[in-house]
Design a protein around this motif. Sequence first.
Motif, short mmCIF file in Angstrom:
data_model
loop_
_atom_site.label_atom_id
_atom_site.label_comp_id
_atom_site.label_asym_id
_atom_site.label_seq_id
_atom_site.Cartn_x
_atom_site.Cartn_y
_atom_site.Cartn_z
N GLY A 42 22.99 -9.15 156.20
CA GLY A 42 23.64 -8.10 155.43
C GLY A 42 24.93 -8.58 154.79
N TYR A 43 25.89 -7.68 154.67
CA TYR A 43 27.14 -8.02 153.99
C TYR A 43 28.08 -8.71 154.97
CZ TYR A 43 31.39 -7.61 151.21
OH TYR A 43 32.55 -7.89 150.51
N GLN A 44 28.08 -10.03 154.93
CA GLN A 44 29.00 -10.82 155.74
C GLN A 44 29.20 -12.15 155.03
OE1 GLN A 44 26.84 -11.09 159.48
NE2 GLN A 44 25.87 -13.01 158.89
N ALA A 45 30.29 -12.83 155.40
CA ALA A 45 30.62 -14.10 154.75
C ALA A 45 29.63 -15.18 155.15
CB ALA A 45 32.04 -14.51 155.11
N ILE A 46 29.28 -16.03 154.20
CA ILE A 46 28.35 -17.13 154.46
C ILE A 46 29.09 -18.47 154.38
CG2 ILE A 46 26.39 -15.82 153.57
CD1 ILE A 46 26.54 -17.60 151.03
N ASP A 47 28.51 -19.47 155.01
CA ASP A 47 28.98 -20.85 154.90
C ASP A 47 28.18 -21.56 153.81
OD1 ASP A 47 30.62 -20.34 157.04
OD2 ASP A 47 30.10 -22.18 158.11
N VAL A 48 28.85 -22.40 153.02
CA VAL A 48 28.14 -23.10 151.95
C VAL A 48 28.36 -24.60 152.06
CG1 VAL A 48 28.33 -21.09 150.46
CG2 VAL A 48 30.03 -22.88 150.28
N TRP A 49 27.37 -25.34 151.58
CA TRP A 49 27.33 -26.79 151.63
C TRP A 49 27.56 -27.35 150.24
CZ3 TRP A 49 27.00 -30.77 155.04
CH2 TRP A 49 26.55 -32.00 154.57
N HIS A 74 24.36 -21.71 154.67
CA HIS A 74 23.40 -20.78 154.09
C HIS A 74 22.95 -21.15 152.68
CE1 HIS A 74 25.67 -18.39 157.09
NE2 HIS A 74 24.55 -17.72 157.25
N GLU A 75 23.86 -21.75 151.92
CA GLU A 75 23.58 -22.01 150.51
C GLU A 75 24.26 -23.28 150.04
OE1 GLU A 75 21.78 -21.30 148.14
OE2 GLU A 75 20.80 -19.40 148.68
N VAL A 76 23.94 -23.66 148.79
CA VAL A 76 24.46 -24.88 148.18
C VAL A 76 25.52 -24.54 147.14
CG1 VAL A 76 23.89 -26.93 146.83
CG2 VAL A 76 22.24 -26.01 148.48
N LEU A 77 26.64 -25.22 147.21
CA LEU A 77 27.67 -25.12 146.18
C LEU A 77 27.45 -26.26 145.19
CD1 LEU A 77 30.31 -23.59 145.34
CD2 LEU A 77 31.55 -25.41 146.52
N TRP A 78 27.08 -25.91 143.95
CA TRP A 78 26.76 -26.91 142.95
C TRP A 78 27.99 -27.34 142.17
CZ3 TRP A 78 22.26 -29.15 143.45
CH2 TRP A 78 21.18 -28.44 143.98
N LEU A 79 28.11 -28.66 141.98
CA LEU A 79 29.21 -29.23 141.20
C LEU A 79 28.69 -29.74 139.86
CD1 LEU A 79 31.04 -31.22 144.03
CD2 LEU A 79 31.35 -28.83 143.34
N ALA A 81 36.61 -16.10 148.10
CA ALA A 81 35.57 -16.64 147.23
C ALA A 81 34.29 -15.87 147.49
CB ALA A 81 35.35 -18.13 147.48
N PHE A 82 33.48 -15.75 146.45
CA PHE A 82 32.20 -15.07 146.62
C PHE A 82 31.24 -15.52 145.53
CE2 PHE A 82 34.71 -12.19 143.92
CZ PHE A 82 33.80 -11.81 142.93
N ALA A 83 29.98 -15.22 145.76
CA ALA A 83 28.94 -15.46 144.77
C ALA A 83 28.32 -14.13 144.41
CB ALA A 83 27.88 -16.41 145.32
N SER A 116 23.55 -9.26 145.06
CA SER A 116 24.72 -8.48 144.65
C SER A 116 25.97 -9.35 144.83
CB SER A 116 24.82 -7.17 145.42
OG SER A 116 25.89 -6.39 144.93
N VAL A 117 26.86 -9.02 145.75
CA VAL A 117 28.08 -9.78 145.98
C VAL A 117 28.05 -10.35 147.39
CG1 VAL A 117 30.60 -9.65 146.15
CG2 VAL A 117 29.40 -8.40 144.33
N VAL A 118 28.23 -11.67 147.49
CA VAL A 118 28.14 -12.36 148.79
C VAL A 118 29.43 -13.10 149.06
CG1 VAL A 118 26.85 -14.03 150.16
CG2 VAL A 118 25.66 -12.68 148.42
N PRO A 119 30.22 -12.70 150.06
CA PRO A 119 31.46 -13.41 150.37
C PRO A 119 31.18 -14.82 150.88
CG PRO A 119 31.37 -11.24 151.44
CD PRO A 119 30.00 -11.53 150.92
N ILE A 120 32.07 -15.73 150.53
CA ILE A 120 32.00 -17.11 151.03
C ILE A 120 33.11 -17.29 152.06
CG2 ILE A 120 32.15 -19.56 150.43
CD1 ILE A 120 31.28 -18.74 147.58
N GLY A 121 32.72 -17.60 153.28
CA GLY A 121 33.72 -17.74 154.35
C GLY A 121 34.22 -19.14 154.56
#
Length: 358
Positions: free
Chosen positions: A169-176, A214-219, A297-299, A305-310
Amino acid sequence: MTTSTVTAAGTAGATAPGLGFGVHFTAHMVVSRWTPAEGWAPLELAPHGPLSLSPAAMALHYGQAVFEGLKAYPAADGSLALFRPHVNADRFGRSARRLAMPELPAEMFLDACERVVRADAGEVPRGHGQSLYLRPFMVAVEPSLGVRPAQEYLFAVIASPVDYFFAGGYQAIDVWCATDQIRAAPGGTGAAKCAGNYAGSLSAKAQALANGCHEVLWLDAAEHRWVEELGAMNFFCVGRGENGVDELITPGLSGTILAGNTRDSLLTLAAGLGIEVAQRPVSVDELTAGDGRITEAFACGTAASVVPIGAVTAGSGRALIGDGLPGKVTTRLRDELAAIQYRQQADPYGWMHAVELN
């Protein structure tokens, strides 16, 4: 093309209390075909079921496949409305042009979406955060191995009752942070919503999951320094501006970033709420510096919808964003957007397109 009705879990007609995302499908779909001689055939409402394609269908070999994603939102009075479907129709046309595919008239795109919603209105979930996700798509179906644009295409719209994109649900995710792969390069197809972009992202997504993210941060492709997207979503952060006032920051559209409907909506909402907005480059070093300048930060995207980045895991290790929890600006924007989508408050921008039900 042949179709059949199916009812097994994960297919048409199957629903469950925990819907997940894109697991269950409604009973109907809308289809049309295009040929140079006839153009687009009239839309046909059909049972959701398998498609009959030649094994030589060109989409299977050369990747001519584009799609969109939009939602129909329920309101307390029982009505249903699509969120800014004309934006999706326009982008569908741009994606088709980029892949040398025929453009679908915007009014036909909208008609197809409305027909599916109308036919399956009884399957639209009405719980908190739930909606009907629509997936319009177009694929090359001409049977040929010639390397050229196909001469026959299938357009279809299918629908899936959904709740939260992420199981938590609505909670901050970790990104790689992906440093050895890229999502898009200048001159490529990064601004098109085509299937190949997503296929090319999956190995990096697997890498992220293997590292507890949880997800990929693209550069960016050139310097591997500048943040572009987050998974299949647009990226935002909140930071201290030069005037000492917090501002909402997102990378500008440059041909390698998808022009997101949700992205554009949040920029409009932020301006209307008096939040300063800046479209500028954000480096991964700035994002992970931990110096207090980036506080949130969020995506964002249609599906999630809106996903916080923790937190962001990069070469220097794992860096918290702010306190690692959903931020105030992030949550305010999410709530304001949802209130319009579910028609819990006025829609001053005229974003919601009502679907007339039978």
